[in-house]
Design an enzyme around this catalytic site. Structure first.
Site, short mmCIF file in Angstrom:
data_model
loop_
_atom_site.label_atom_id
_atom_site.label_comp_id
_atom_site.label_asym_id
_atom_site.label_seq_id
_atom_site.Cartn_x
_atom_site.Cartn_y
_atom_site.Cartn_z
N HIS A 231 0.83 -1.22 0.00
CA HIS A 231 0.00 0.00 0.00
C HIS A 231 0.86 1.27 0.00
O HIS A 231 0.52 2.27 0.63
CB HIS A 231 -0.95 0.03 1.21
CG HIS A 231 -1.97 -1.06 1.22
ND1 HIS A 231 -3.22 -0.93 0.69
CD2 HIS A 231 -1.92 -2.34 1.69
CE1 HIS A 231 -3.90 -2.05 0.84
NE2 HIS A 231 -3.13 -2.93 1.44
N ASN B 253 -10.30 -2.89 2.33
CA ASN B 253 -9.99 -2.86 0.90
C ASN B 253 -11.25 -2.64 0.10
O ASN B 253 -12.35 -2.65 0.65
CB ASN B 253 -9.36 -4.20 0.48
CG ASN B 253 -7.90 -4.33 0.90
OD1 ASN B 253 -7.21 -3.34 1.12
ND2 ASN B 253 -7.44 -5.57 1.01
N HIS C 115 -4.03 0.91 11.93
CA HIS C 115 -3.82 -0.38 12.60
C HIS C 115 -5.17 -1.07 12.77
O HIS C 115 -6.07 -0.53 13.41
CB HIS C 115 -3.18 -0.12 13.97
CG HIS C 115 -2.78 -1.38 14.70
ND1 HIS C 115 -2.98 -2.64 14.19
CD2 HIS C 115 -2.20 -1.56 15.91
CE1 HIS C 115 -2.54 -3.54 15.04
NE2 HIS C 115 -2.06 -2.92 16.10
N TYR D 163 0.79 -4.36 12.16
CA TYR D 163 0.68 -2.92 11.87
C TYR D 163 1.57 -2.06 12.77
O TYR D 163 2.28 -1.18 12.28
CB TYR D 163 -0.79 -2.47 11.89
CG TYR D 163 -1.53 -2.98 10.67
CD1 TYR D 163 -1.76 -2.17 9.58
CD2 TYR D 163 -1.95 -4.30 10.58
CE1 TYR D 163 -2.39 -2.64 8.43
CE2 TYR D 163 -2.58 -4.79 9.45
CZ TYR D 163 -2.80 -3.95 8.38
OH TYR D 163 -3.41 -4.43 7.25
FE1 HDD Z 1 -2.67 -4.84 5.47
C1 HDD Z 1 -1.18 -1.83 5.17
C2 HDD Z 1 -5.60 -3.54 4.29
C3 HDD Z 1 -4.06 -8.02 5.37
C4 HDD Z 1 0.00 -6.06 7.00
N1 HDD Z 1 -3.26 -3.05 4.85
C5 HDD Z 1 -2.51 -1.91 4.79
C6 HDD Z 1 -3.27 -0.83 4.29
C7 HDD Z 1 -4.52 -1.31 4.05
C8 HDD Z 1 -4.51 -2.71 4.39
C9 HDD Z 1 -5.71 -0.53 3.52
C10 HDD Z 1 -2.77 0.58 4.05
C11 HDD Z 1 -3.02 1.48 5.22
C12 HDD Z 1 -2.60 2.88 4.87
O1 HDD Z 1 -3.20 3.47 3.97
O2 HDD Z 1 -1.67 3.37 5.51
N2 HDD Z 1 -4.44 -5.63 4.88
C13 HDD Z 1 -5.54 -4.91 4.52
C14 HDD Z 1 -6.68 -5.81 4.42
C15 HDD Z 1 -6.24 -7.05 4.70
C16 HDD Z 1 -4.83 -6.95 5.00
C17 HDD Z 1 -8.08 -5.37 4.08
C18 HDD Z 1 -6.99 -8.36 4.77
C19 HDD Z 1 -8.22 -8.45 5.10
N3 HDD Z 1 -2.12 -6.69 6.03
C20 HDD Z 1 -2.83 -7.87 5.94
C21 HDD Z 1 -2.11 -8.93 6.59
C22 HDD Z 1 -0.96 -8.38 7.08
C23 HDD Z 1 -0.99 -6.98 6.71
C24 HDD Z 1 -2.59 -10.36 6.71
C25 HDD Z 1 0.14 -9.01 7.84
C26 HDD Z 1 0.00 -9.97 8.72
N4 HDD Z 1 -0.89 -4.08 5.92
C27 HDD Z 1 0.06 -4.76 6.61
C28 HDD Z 1 1.24 -3.90 6.99
C29 HDD Z 1 0.87 -2.52 6.36
C30 HDD Z 1 -0.48 -2.81 5.75
C31 HDD Z 1 2.56 -4.50 6.61
C32 HDD Z 1 1.87 -1.91 5.41
C33 HDD Z 1 1.92 -0.44 5.75
C34 HDD Z 1 1.17 -0.30 6.98
O3 HDD Z 1 0.69 -1.54 7.36
O4 HDD Z 1 0.99 0.72 7.60
O5 HDD Z 1 1.31 -3.82 8.37
#
Ligand code: HDD
Length: 663
Positions: A70, A143, A334, A357
């Site tokens: 993202h 999402n 988060h 997160y």
């Molecule tokens: Fe995630 C970012 C949505 C599964 C780990 N995720 C992130 C963002 C969104 C989502 C919208 C961007 C937030 C922003 O604009 O700053 N993610 C989802 C959805 C998921 C999902 C809807 C499943 C239902 N994500 C998911 C899993 C993991 C992560 C299973 C890890 C175990 N997601 C992350 C992250 C991020 C992230 C690595 C990357 C940047 C951030 O968090 O701030 O923690």
């Protein structure tokens, strides 16, 4: 004008540098900002030039790591208003009291591409909302697709490694059309349902303003009496959900890689605020096992026909950020930020997110104090015994920073549930420690077929073409064959068509016996409105000025946005020309109207190009009576209108696209 509590808080941090004297970060006035301090006019630069050193050091450290997923995103501020109290289900005060307007901050994103990548790529879109409630921040980190690729968070790094550019050559950028992603799918077939969505029009939205949002997981609502219900969250855009055409999306990636942020930014600046209704699907705890899927499985939807979506409030995005880095880049969402009344379930994907997160923000934002950044601060008081660390801004007074204590009367004090303290839902848990998953998570295809069955003919064509495009780019013959064989589990005819186009053997397997469809899944069934649709009006200086003025007036009255295109900038009568044929492009409009033609050959050629491209992308095309010659060969085709037909052009634009047109 300060709009709400969050805005009031941000106001304290805003700085306007205009009309100020330039200083160093120590407040010393700067006398010279063009030349570094040198020993002699042609001599070496001196280390004692503190202004040079400070300016350069700050610049050298301007970048922070982009989000691991993202990375490319755009955000706006707004407010959430509740239609009716949900106190029967939840004690969250922002969902109980209809008089509260909750400030929100929403960041939309693509998932795969890096921070500078194009915005109209085929991808899932993030839809993350921070509600600044009076009981703390609640983040709905969702999402634009209601399911996910995997069922257990332990597989997230594998998924992301597979879909990101391949590590040996960092190709391709922001695309799933490569070997490792499809190899992941065939070896992790739980992704099948999500991949159907990814190949569908949902993955190429027309606008962030025309996109649904989903919390994906089953969460819990808990009311004042401690009674819990399962809940799924939805955002429904008031303009309906609509998409681009794949060929158009690819061209926009080059013509305007900022297409989506520009659309949202411009709309908000114009006062065309983005609006979404918050919907909830609610399920009693005792109905947990009534479905043929597991409600804890994030690869499954609850069909809206089985569990209706109740619309409970509206979010309006009405203010652009002042500074993209300070707000959009530094915002830290988060999935674990909840408030009393909203709780988690045992969905193993959600459980893993609860760890990831905070962990990722620590590296991205450089320490544990990112909650103090203006955009992340709650609007209610926050006090605890956490101290120090990089970038600490709060100056905590007094000697006590531990619990329990007597020197500060045992404060900050904890709160009982009655006083608003968060108490986790006391779910009864029994079981052995085990690395496995429940059998109820093992059906990976039925809902993929449900999705396919629910699509209109046009949507099915788009999905088929998307598969052929993506899998057709895969180099490994074995992976291609495995994809075809996997898709046969969803729909055997679809698999056969793909096989035929990408040079594999026909699929083995008999297909699916699921016949159920969910009409709510088709974008064809969604609300369609003319509002803010962008019409490119081609006009020549030689044309009838009054007619042009009337046309523009009529289109604007129908709530369409009009931009005038001609061969040169300037104006036609009172109307300014917004673009030349070269400074814009037909892919950047929802419809083209030719108001007047010129005898000039180049003008004609360019107008033909605009009309043809719009025609190929199924868009509404119109012409005034003096310009109908441009429609020759296309008359009678759906969505092709000449001006004698009253409101027909506006209706054609409102219809979004004319899929039955033969191109
Ligand atoms: Fe995630 C970012 C949505 C599964 C780990 N995720 C992130 C963002 C969104 C989502 C919208 C961007 C937030 C922003 O604009 O700053 N993610 C989802 C959805 C998921 C999902 C809807 C499943 C239902 N994500 C998911 C899993 C993991 C992560 C299973 C890890 C175990 N997601 C992350 C992250 C991020 C992230 C690595 C990357 C940047 C951030 O968090 O701030 O923690």
């Amino acid at each position: 004008m300060v709009k709400n509590k969050k805005d009031e808080q941000l106001e304290q941090f805003r700085v306007d540098d205009r009309n100020q004297k330039m200083t160093t970060n120590q407040g010393v006035k700067v006398s010279e900002d063009e030349f570094s301090l040198k020993a002699g006019l042609r001599g070496p630069t001196l280390l004692e030039d503190f202004h040079f050193r400070e300016k350069m050091t700050h610049f050298d450290h301007e970048r922070i790591p982009e989000r691991v997923v993202h990375a490319r995103g755009f955000a706006a501020h707004g407010e959430f208003e509740l239609y009716e109290s949900m106190e029967r289900y939840t004690k969250a005060s922002f969902l109980c009291d209809t008089s509260i307007k909750t400030p929100v901050f929403v960041r939309f994103s693509t998932v795969v591409g890096s921070r500078g990548s194009a915005e109209t790529v085929r991808d899932v879109r993030g839809f993350a909302t921070k509600f600044y409630t009076q009981e703390g921040n609640y983040d709905l980190v969702g999402n634009n697709i209601p399911v996910f690729f995997i069922q257990d968070a332990i597989k997230f790094p594998d998924l992301v490694h597979a879909i990101k550019p391949e590590p040996h050559n960092e190709i391709p950028q922001a695309s799933s059309a490569h070997d490792t992603f499809w190899d992941f799918l065939v070896n992790n077939q739980e992704a099948s349902h999500m991949v159907m969505w990814l190949m569908s029009d949902r993955a190429i939205p027309r606008s962030f303003r025309m996109m649904e949002g989903f919390g994906v997981h089953s969460f819990r609502f808990v009311n004042e009496q401690g009674v819990a219900h399962f809940v799924k969250f939805h955002w429904k855009p008031l303009l309906g959900a609509h998409s681009l055409v794949w060929d158009e999306a690819q061209k926009i990636s080059g013509k305007d890689p900022d297409f989506h942020r520009r659309d949202l930014y411009d709309a908000i600046e114009k006062g065309d605020f983005a609006e979404y209704e918050l919907g909830v699907q609610i399920l009693a705890e005792e109905d947990e096992f009534t479905f043929d899927f597991d409600v804890l499985d994030a690869t499954k939807i609850w069909p809206e026909e089985d569990v209706p979506v109740k619309l409970i409030g509206k979010m309006t995005l009405n203010r652009n950020v002042d500074n993209v880095f300070a707000e959009t880049e530094q915002v830290a969402f988060h999935a674990g930020n909840v408030v009393p009344g909203i709780d988690f379930t045992n969905d193993p994907l959600l459980q893993g997110r609860l760890f990831s997160y905070t962990d990722t923000q620590l590296i991205r934002l450089g320490g544990p104090n990112f909650h103090e950044l203006p955009i992340n601060r709650p609007v209610c008081p926050f006090n605890n015994n956490q101290r120090d660390g990089y970038g600490r801004m709060t100056i905590n007074k007094g000697p006590v920073s531990y619990h329990k204590n007597s020197l500060a009367d045992n404060t900050p004090a904890t709160s009982s549930a009655e006083e608003g303290g968060f108490e986790h839902y006391q779910e009864k848990i029994e079981g052995r420690k085990i690395r496995n998953r429940s059998d109820s998570f093992r059906d990976h295809f039925s809902q993929a077929t449900l999705f396919w069955n629910s699509m209109s003919d046009a949507e099915k064509t788009h999905i088929t073409d998307a598969f052929i495009f993506e899998v057709g780019k895969v180099k490994s013959q074995s992976v291609k064959q495995q994809v075809v064989d996997t898709i046969a589990n969803i729909n055997v005819d679809l698999a056969k068509v793909i096989a035929d186009s990408i040079g594999t053997k026909p699929p083995t397997g008999n297909g699916s016996d699921v016949t159920k469809a969910s009409p709510a899944l088709s974008q064809e069934n969604m609300v369609k409105k003319p509002n803010t649709r962008k019409v490119g009006v081609i006009a020549s200086r030689a044309g009838d000025m009054n007619e042009l003025q009337n046309t523009v007036q009529e289109l604007k009255e129908a709530m369409l946005n009009v931009e005038i295109i001609s061969d040169k900038l300037g104006s036609i009568g009172e109307l300014p020309i917004d673009h030349t044929f070269l400074t814009t492009d037909p892919v950047l409009f929802d419809a083209i109207f030719v108001a007047s033609m010129s005898e000039d050959k180049k003008f004609k050629k360019e107008s033909d190009r605009y009309v043809m491209e719009a025609f190929n992308h199924f868009k509404a095309i119109g012409a005034s009576s003096s310009a109908t010659a441009i429609l020759v060969g296309k008359e009678g085709s759906p969505g092709v209108v000449n001006s004698g037909e009253g409101t027909a052009f506006v209706d054609a634009v409102t219809a979004h696209r004319h899929w039955t047109r033969e191109v």
